[in-house]
Scaffold this motif. Sequence first.
Motif, PDB file in Angstrom:
ATOM      1  N   GLU A   1       5.137   4.878   1.977  1.00  0.00           N
ATOM      2  CA  GLU A   1       5.436   6.189   2.555  1.00  0.00           C
ATOM      3  C   GLU A   1       6.160   6.039   3.884  1.00  0.00           C
ATOM      4  OE1 GLU A   1       3.253  10.168   4.309  1.00  0.00           O
ATOM      5  OE2 GLU A   1       2.057   8.408   3.900  1.00  0.00           O
TER       6      GLU A   1
ATOM      7  N   SER B   1       1.497   9.997   0.910  1.00  0.00           N
ATOM      8  CA  SER B   1       0.283   9.225   0.587  1.00  0.00           C
ATOM      9  C   SER B   1      -0.726  10.071  -0.170  1.00  0.00           C
ATOM     10  CB  SER B   1      -0.381   8.701   1.863  1.00  0.00           C
ATOM     11  OG  SER B   1       0.421   7.754   2.476  1.00  0.00           O
TER      12      SER B   1
ATOM     13  N   SER C   1       0.843  -1.188   0.000  1.00  0.00           N
ATOM     14  CA  SER C   1       0.000   0.000   0.000  1.00  0.00           C
ATOM     15  C   SER C   1       0.879   1.238   0.000  1.00  0.00           C
ATOM     16  CB  SER C   1      -0.900   0.006   1.231  1.00  0.00           C
ATOM     17  OG  SER C   1      -0.144   0.319   2.379  1.00  0.00           O
ATOM     18  N   SER C   2       0.318   2.342  -0.479  1.00  0.00           N
ATOM     19  CA  SER C   2       1.091   3.581  -0.507  1.00  0.00           C
ATOM     20  C   SER C   2       1.449   4.017   0.907  1.00  0.00           C
ATOM     21  CB  SER C   2       0.338   4.676  -1.254  1.00  0.00           C
ATOM     22  OG  SER C   2      -0.893   4.946  -0.625  1.00  0.00           O
ATOM     23  N   ASN C   3       0.603   3.706   1.903  1.00  0.00           N
ATOM     24  CA  ASN C   3       0.943   4.052   3.282  1.00  0.00           C
ATOM     25  C   ASN C   3       2.174   3.295   3.746  1.00  0.00           C
ATOM     26  OD1 ASN C   3      -1.012   5.948   3.752  1.00  0.00           O
ATOM     27  ND2 ASN C   3      -2.483   4.491   4.601  1.00  0.00           N
TER      28      ASN C   3
END
Length: 186
Positions: A36, A103, A31-33
């Motif tokens: 990040e 994000s 996931s982008s989280n």
Amino acid sequence: MAAASFVGLQAVFEMGCGNGCNRVTENNYCSSNDQEQQFLQRLPVRTKLDKRGIDLHSVRCPLCDDDIESSEHTLIFCRRAQEIWSRVYKWWNLGNFSSFSISELLRDNNMQIGSSVSSKIWQAVVWFTSYLIWKNHNNKVFRDKCWSAPVALNEIQILTFDWISRRVKGYKIDWNVWLSNPDSYL
């Protein structure tokens, strides 16, 4: 090269779950989280170095001296970073830059992203921009040199075009269109 000078480009793109999920055409991205958080945790900013007991002259941002240097400040809130992001947003016809996290940049609500490949193209732009902002930061810290925002944008355009052209199989990108209207690829 100093160990803390900058996060290597390959490391920026391979920060995933460690299962080889760094190819644009694959569907098993983290996931982008997650990306990040891993990216921000790797940056040796002054606040983190100070917490580790490294004696620094100052923990303020070496580029703007407006605030304490944190990962978020360096990549997003610093005036120099915002100049670069503003140019990237203008290049992509996204209006004014107003993001508050990596994000948020990765899932920019101003964009109408039609496919997973289009989403990965925008993610590549975000990661390369972040990398080059960090590299610019380190040029200031270690060499007392800074790029101008137009030079940084030119580097972003060249590197993202090259990376996408080589990594996205079966996806043709025209250099002139990439420079003048990259959002047409979304």
